[in-house]
Design an enzyme around this catalytic site. Structure first.
Site, PDB file in Angstrom:
ATOM      1  N   GLY A 153     -15.458  50.555 -42.028  1.00 43.44           N
ATOM      2  CA  GLY A 153     -15.866  51.483 -41.025  1.00 43.44           C
ATOM      3  C   GLY A 153     -15.120  51.277 -39.795  1.00 43.44           C
ATOM      4  O   GLY A 153     -15.437  51.702 -38.629  1.00 43.44           O
TER       5      GLY A 153
ATOM      6  N   GLU B 166     -14.023  44.491 -50.715  1.00 43.39           N
ATOM      7  CA  GLU B 166     -14.170  45.263 -49.307  1.00 43.39           C
ATOM      8  C   GLU B 166     -14.009  44.282 -48.173  1.00 43.39           C
ATOM      9  O   GLU B 166     -15.123  43.800 -47.847  1.00 43.39           O
ATOM     10  CB  GLU B 166     -15.631  46.095 -49.264  1.00 43.39           C
ATOM     11  CG  GLU B 166     -15.600  46.983 -50.194  1.00 43.39           C
ATOM     12  CD  GLU B 166     -16.724  47.944 -49.975  1.00 43.39           C
ATOM     13  OE1 GLU B 166     -16.335  49.184 -49.810  1.00 43.39           O
ATOM     14  OE2 GLU B 166     -17.756  47.605 -49.490  1.00 43.39           O
TER      15      GLU B 166
ATOM     16  N   SER C  53     -12.222  51.679 -45.036  1.00 44.16           N
ATOM     17  CA  SER C  53     -11.578  52.668 -44.350  1.00 44.16           C
ATOM     18  C   SER C  53     -10.460  53.329 -45.156  1.00 44.16           C
ATOM     19  O   SER C  53      -9.132  53.373 -44.883  1.00 44.16           O
ATOM     20  CB  SER C  53     -10.639  52.096 -42.921  1.00 44.16           C
ATOM     21  OG  SER C  53     -11.638  51.626 -42.107  1.00 44.16           O
TER      22      SER C  53
ATOM     23  N   LYS D   1     -24.070  55.457 -47.673  1.00 40.43           N
ATOM     24  CA  LYS D   1     -24.835  54.939 -47.110  1.00 40.43           C
ATOM     25  C   LYS D   1     -26.181  55.503 -46.308  1.00 40.43           C
ATOM     26  O   LYS D   1     -26.649  56.416 -46.908  1.00 40.43           O
ATOM     27  CB  LYS D   1     -23.963  54.346 -45.592  1.00 40.43           C
ATOM     28  CG  LYS D   1     -22.729  53.575 -46.281  1.00 40.43           C
ATOM     29  CD  LYS D   1     -21.967  52.902 -45.245  1.00 40.43           C
ATOM     30  CE  LYS D   1     -20.577  52.288 -45.893  1.00 40.43           C
ATOM     31  NZ  LYS D   1     -20.023  51.480 -44.852  1.00 40.43           N
TER      32      LYS D   1
ATOM     33  N   HIS E 134     -23.326  44.867 -51.128  1.00 41.57           N
ATOM     34  CA  HIS E 134     -22.505  45.411 -50.126  1.00 41.57           C
ATOM     35  C   HIS E 134     -22.862  44.689 -48.861  1.00 41.57           C
ATOM     36  O   HIS E 134     -23.723  43.782 -48.597  1.00 41.57           O
ATOM     37  CB  HIS E 134     -23.068  46.859 -49.681  1.00 41.57           C
ATOM     38  CG  HIS E 134     -22.135  47.442 -48.844  1.00 41.57           C
ATOM     39  ND1 HIS E 134     -21.977  47.431 -47.380  1.00 41.57           N
ATOM     40  CD2 HIS E 134     -21.054  48.455 -49.033  1.00 41.57           C
ATOM     41  CE1 HIS E 134     -21.048  47.967 -46.960  1.00 41.57           C
ATOM     42  NE2 HIS E 134     -20.363  48.606 -48.099  1.00 41.57           N
TER      43      HIS E 134
ATOM     44  N   GLU F  31     -22.909  45.099 -45.915  1.00 37.73           N
ATOM     45  CA  GLU F  31     -24.186  45.460 -44.895  1.00 37.73           C
ATOM     46  C   GLU F  31     -25.486  44.898 -45.466  1.00 37.73           C
ATOM     47  O   GLU F  31     -26.260  44.705 -44.467  1.00 37.73           O
ATOM     48  CB  GLU F  31     -23.922  46.949 -44.724  1.00 37.73           C
ATOM     49  CG  GLU F  31     -22.867  47.556 -43.964  1.00 37.73           C
ATOM     50  CD  GLU F  31     -22.338  48.825 -44.397  1.00 37.73           C
ATOM     51  OE1 GLU F  31     -23.325  49.458 -44.887  1.00 37.73           O
ATOM     52  OE2 GLU F  31     -21.414  49.185 -43.892  1.00 37.73           O
TER      53      GLU F  31
ATOM     54  N   ASN G  66     -19.878  55.893 -51.163  1.00 41.91           N
ATOM     55  CA  ASN G  66     -21.153  55.271 -50.940  1.00 41.91           C
ATOM     56  C   ASN G  66     -21.396  56.027 -49.544  1.00 41.91           C
ATOM     57  O   ASN G  66     -20.698  55.923 -48.319  1.00 41.91           O
ATOM     58  CB  ASN G  66     -20.351  53.877 -50.643  1.00 41.91           C
ATOM     59  CG  ASN G  66     -21.532  53.001 -49.792  1.00 41.91           C
ATOM     60  OD1 ASN G  66     -22.766  53.424 -49.791  1.00 41.91           O
ATOM     61  ND2 ASN G  66     -21.482  51.960 -49.220  1.00 41.91           N
TER      62      ASN G  66
ATOM     63  N   GLY H 112     -16.749  55.076 -47.756  1.00 37.45           N
ATOM     64  CA  GLY H 112     -17.734  55.253 -47.169  1.00 37.45           C
ATOM     65  C   GLY H 112     -17.458  56.361 -46.165  1.00 37.45           C
ATOM     66  O   GLY H 112     -17.694  57.551 -46.902  1.00 37.45           O
TER      67      GLY H 112
HETATM   68  P1  PGA Z   1     -15.554  52.820 -44.879  1.00 33.12           P
HETATM   69  O1  PGA Z   1     -16.821  52.117 -46.040  1.00 33.12           O
HETATM   70  O2  PGA Z   1     -14.833  53.560 -46.071  1.00 33.12           O
HETATM   71  O3  PGA Z   1     -16.346  53.627 -44.208  1.00 33.12           O
HETATM   72  O4  PGA Z   1     -14.885  52.010 -44.316  1.00 33.12           O
HETATM   73  C1  PGA Z   1     -16.517  51.486 -47.117  1.00 33.12           C
HETATM   74  C2  PGA Z   1     -17.804  50.797 -47.746  1.00 33.12           C
HETATM   75  O5  PGA Z   1     -18.545  50.354 -46.913  1.00 33.12           O
HETATM   76  O6  PGA Z   1     -18.075  50.985 -48.822  1.00 33.12           O
END
Ligand code: PGA
Length: 251
Positions: free
Chosen positions: A174, A168, A214, A11, A96, A98, A9, A235
């Protein structure tokens, strides 16, 4: 049996040129590896058509990170599921955290998006997960169940069978703070039970449930060794080919 999948992903990262280069690198790396899982990259809308033209769809899947909740028309700035599909993309991340948090996506809009994605032949990667307060107050199982029930349980069994889920935990995205492999396994088993109660054990057993938050090459082997963890939605660690391939090779 269900598939193991590692999906990136990206982003809101990479320019078009950087994104095409990264996609080419991942595609090349996959040509020289016998990956034991399906591999997908989900890129910004602006990159989809160009990326589709430089990758081999047989070894690397392509997806968008969102799509509109309307078919077409006067929705300035939106990108429809049909537009996404017309680029050659075959997947779309929906719900997602976000998008839920910063863009006010609700279960109602997500039901529309899921329906439109499926109608256009896209495979939704549907995200669910609790925030830190819900993890700490112990309501996380109910929260995640409600996200599944409200966003997906309107689907027929046939359509539900086309969905990929991504658990998630928002507190792990993140942040560098990963759920432990046991926390992920417990939640994934819970999610599978929720699906089985509605659609039966066979469909539940055939649903791929990815972990995200993460996830990196160092923790992926332990996470992916758990029986109900069928891969990852990645991500930060999907933005460098070597990091991403480290996770792909965790299988
Ligand atoms: P991250 O994001 O691996 O940077 O924690 C995962 C995601 O939001 O899909």
């Amino acid at each position: 049996m269900r598939k193991n999948i590692v999906a990136g992903n990206w982003k809101m990262n990479t320019t078009l040129q950087e994104g095409v280069k990264l996609a080419e690198e991942v595609n090349e790396a996959l040509k020289n590896t016998s990956a034991k899982c399906d591999v997908v990259i989900c890129t910004p809308f602006t990159h989809l058509a160009s990326v589709a033209s430089v990758i081999d769809a047989n070894i690397l899947g392509l997806g968008a990170e969102n799509c509109a909740d309307h078919v077409s028309g006067a929705y300035t700035g939106e990108v429809s599921a049909a537009m996404v599909a017309s680029t050659g993309a075959r997947y779309v991340i929906l719900g997602h955290s976000e998008r839920r948090q910063y863009y006010g996506e609700t279960a109602e809009t997500l039901r529309e998006k899921v329906a439109l994605a499926l109608a256009n032949g896209l495979t939704p990667i549907f995200c669910i997960g609790e925030v830190l307060a819900e993890r700490e107050n112990g309501t996380y199982n109910e929260v995640v169940k409600a996200q599944i029930v409200d966003g997906l349980f309107q689907l027929s069994a046939e359509d539900f069978g086309k969905i990929i889920l991504a658990y998630e935990p928002v507190w792990a995205i993140g942040t560098g703070k990963t759920a432990t492999a046991d926390q992920a396994q417990d939640m994934h088993a819970h999610i599978r039970n929720v699906i089985a109660d509605k659609y039966g054990k066979e469909i539940a057993d055939n649903t791929s449930i990815l972990y995200g938050g993460s996830c990196k090459a160092s923790n992926a082997p332990e996470l992916f060794s758990k029986p109900d963890v069928d891969g990852g939605l990645i991500g930060g660690a999907s933005l460098k080919c070597a990091d991403f391939m480290g996770i792909v090779n965790a299988f």
